[in-house]
Design an enzyme around this catalytic site. Structure first.
Site, PDB file in Angstrom:
ATOM      1  N   GLY A 158       0.875  -1.212   0.009  1.00  0.00           N
ATOM      2  CA  GLY A 158      -0.158   0.014  -0.064  1.00  0.00           C
ATOM      3  C   GLY A 158       0.908   1.168  -0.055  1.00  0.00           C
ATOM      4  O   GLY A 158       2.106   1.210  -0.275  1.00  0.00           O
ATOM      5  N   ASN A 159       0.212   2.214   0.210  1.00  0.00           N
ATOM      6  CA  ASN A 159       1.066   3.636   0.459  1.00  0.00           C
ATOM      7  C   ASN A 159       0.376   4.462   1.465  1.00  0.00           C
ATOM      8  O   ASN A 159      -0.617   4.220   2.035  1.00  0.00           O
ATOM      9  CB  ASN A 159       1.203   4.326  -1.164  1.00  0.00           C
ATOM     10  CG  ASN A 159      -0.182   4.581  -1.682  1.00  0.00           C
ATOM     11  OD1 ASN A 159      -1.107   5.561  -0.935  1.00  0.00           O
ATOM     12  ND2 ASN A 159      -0.734   4.187  -2.612  1.00  0.00           N
ATOM     13  N   ARG A 160       1.123   5.740   1.568  1.00  0.00           N
ATOM     14  CA  ARG A 160       0.592   6.401   2.869  1.00  0.00           C
ATOM     15  C   ARG A 160      -0.522   7.578   2.486  1.00  0.00           C
ATOM     16  O   ARG A 160      -0.983   8.415   3.201  1.00  0.00           O
ATOM     17  CB  ARG A 160       1.808   7.172   3.192  1.00  0.00           C
ATOM     18  CG  ARG A 160       2.695   6.225   3.899  1.00  0.00           C
ATOM     19  CD  ARG A 160       4.082   7.076   4.245  1.00  0.00           C
ATOM     20  NE  ARG A 160       3.802   8.348   5.386  1.00  0.00           N
ATOM     21  CZ  ARG A 160       4.750   9.024   5.708  1.00  0.00           C
ATOM     22  NH1 ARG A 160       5.979   8.780   5.581  1.00  0.00           N
ATOM     23  NH2 ARG A 160       4.396  10.023   6.540  1.00  0.00           N
ATOM     24  N   SER A 161      -1.314   7.199   1.551  1.00  0.00           N
ATOM     25  CA  SER A 161      -2.402   8.244   1.118  1.00  0.00           C
ATOM     26  C   SER A 161      -3.579   7.891   2.215  1.00  0.00           C
ATOM     27  O   SER A 161      -3.911   6.835   2.486  1.00  0.00           O
ATOM     28  CB  SER A 161      -3.121   7.991  -0.211  1.00  0.00           C
ATOM     29  OG  SER A 161      -4.089   8.388  -0.369  1.00  0.00           O
ATOM     30  N   ALA A 163      -4.002   7.823  -4.872  1.00  0.00           N
ATOM     31  CA  ALA A 163      -2.713   7.284  -4.887  1.00  0.00           C
ATOM     32  C   ALA A 163      -2.875   6.072  -5.387  1.00  0.00           C
ATOM     33  O   ALA A 163      -2.634   4.752  -4.410  1.00  0.00           O
ATOM     34  CB  ALA A 163      -1.945   7.361  -3.502  1.00  0.00           C
TER      35      ALA A 163
END
Ligand code: CTP
Length: 375
Positions: free
Chosen positions: A182-185, A249
């Site tokens: 995943g990512n930090r969005s 994102a």
């Protein structure tokens, strides 16, 4: 700044058990910066002492009258109880006919569906009918939706009649049943953009990756998980879209295979092989009859160069660049700044709350969109 700063609100309270909530509503509107004037129906005094309302209004006049008056230039809230006492029916009818004869559209009706069918004007003016929730058996309106509705009525309808699709949040790409990439969005900016588009009068579809945020009031929200889920949702709605704002994102890569059972720890390392995900924005912008496409560019360096590259490369009408990876602004923050680019020009939106920034972005999009559609 409160969400209703500089707004005057004229609040009509009719009698019946639902009147209990007027105190909370008045206090909330005041906390959001509104100047509130209250007119109570004769039957309301049975439920709410006038002295108490006067105290809440710090002594400002609150009227109990058989002749309710519309205040010019104020937003109007009318609360109609589902158990409206006889004495108040004429009172609400008088407001309804004043509203119709004055052609006032800036009305929020707080009413259950039964009350709405009794006073047809409820469906012809203003925004919507709230309530039908309950609190200890009493009807209850969602106060946040009252604030959102008043905010909407106080703003110019820059996108009235337009259909806006927004993607927001991260996408998560599963490795096994317990792990993902995943990512930090946080989704905050995309949700703020969807809410701002709704306040500007648009019909809004929000397609959100997994985030903990509640659906913005008035916005049709679809929850998805992976980039491919998001693409399927986008493709199912894109034909009914005038403006596409791609804030998500989206994960650029996913594991080439996803396993059904938890991967057990074994040996020294684990090789993950990643394959590219579809680029949703590129696909939409390249369609035969694409909507007005606005991209976001999350960059840690050389913002201008990369953003302008994406504008041209993906064939967009506008791109909003923001710096990520700093302490202040970007993904998890409540504040942000944007640098907008479109062919031949750019505009900076300085650091402010994501809420305010989203509104400013919608103003620029509405302006650019209307220029495009009038040639
Ligand atoms: N985007 C998308 N689908 C993807 C990747 C990105 O729709 N698979 C959209 C984003 O929503 C954003 C824009 O494309 O509006 C740019 O996203 P960004 O992550 O900044 O750029 P990428 O195109 O992924 O390029 P890079 O990661 O190399 O910066």
């Amino acid at each position: 700044m409160g969400r209703l700063s500089n707004q005057k609100v004229n609040y009509f309270v009719s009698g019946g058990p639902a009147a209990y909530q007027c105190v909370e509503i008045i206090a909330t509107l005041q906390a959001e910066g509104a100047e509130v004037d209250v007119q109570m129906a004769p039957g309301a005094e049975q439920w709410i002492p006038r002295a108490f309302i006067k105290q809440l209004l710090l002594g400002a006049a609150s009227l109990v009258s058989t002749q309710p008056m519309l205040m010019v230039g104020a937003l109007t809230v009318v609360q109609i109880d589902h158990e409206l006492p006889e004495v108040d029916i004429a009172w609400v009818s008088a407001i309804a006919s004043n509203i119709e004869s004055a052609g006032v559209q800036q009305v929020i009706w707080l009413a259950g569906t039964a009350a709405a069918s009794r006073f047809p004007v409820v469906e012809r003016t203003g925004e919507w009918v709230v309530s039908d929730q309950s609190y200890s058996g009493l009807p209850r309106v969602d106060i946040d939706s009252v604030v959102a509705g008043l905010e909407k009525l106080s703003q110019p309808p820059l996108l009235a009649g337009k259909r806006v699709m927004v993607t927001a949040g991260p996408t998560l790409e599963d490795i096994d049943p317990v792990r993902f990439i995943g990512n930090r969005s946080s989704g905050k900016m995309g949700f703020a953009v969807a809410a701002a588009a709704w306040r500007a009068g648009a019909e809004v579809e929000l397609i959100a990756g997994p985030v903990a945020l509640p659906a913005p009031f008035g916005v049709n929200t679809t929850r998805v998980r992976s980039a491919r889920d998001m693409l399927a949702a986008v493709e199912s709605m894109v034909d009914q879209t005038d403006i596409y704002i791609s804030v998500a994102a989206v994960a650029d890569y996913r594991p080439d295979m996803q396993v059904d059972q938890k991967i057990k720890k074994a040996g020294a390392g684990l090789d993950l092989h990643l394959v590219p995900n579809p680029d949703l924005l590129r696909i939409v912008a390249a369609a035969a009859n694409p909507p007005f496409c606005v991209g976001f560019a999350a960059e840690t360096q050389q913002i201008e160069r990369y953003a302008q590259g994406k504008l041209v490369d993906k064939g967009l009408q506008m791109i909003a660049a923001n710096q990520v990876g700093r302490d202040n602004g970007g993904f998890e923050s409540d504040n942000n700044s944007l640098h907008l680019f479109w062919p031949g020009a750019d505009q900076r939106l300085p650091s402010t709350s994501k809420r305010e920034l989203a509104y400013q972005l919608i103003e620029v999009i509405a302006r650019r969109y209307s220029m495009g559609s009038t040639g």
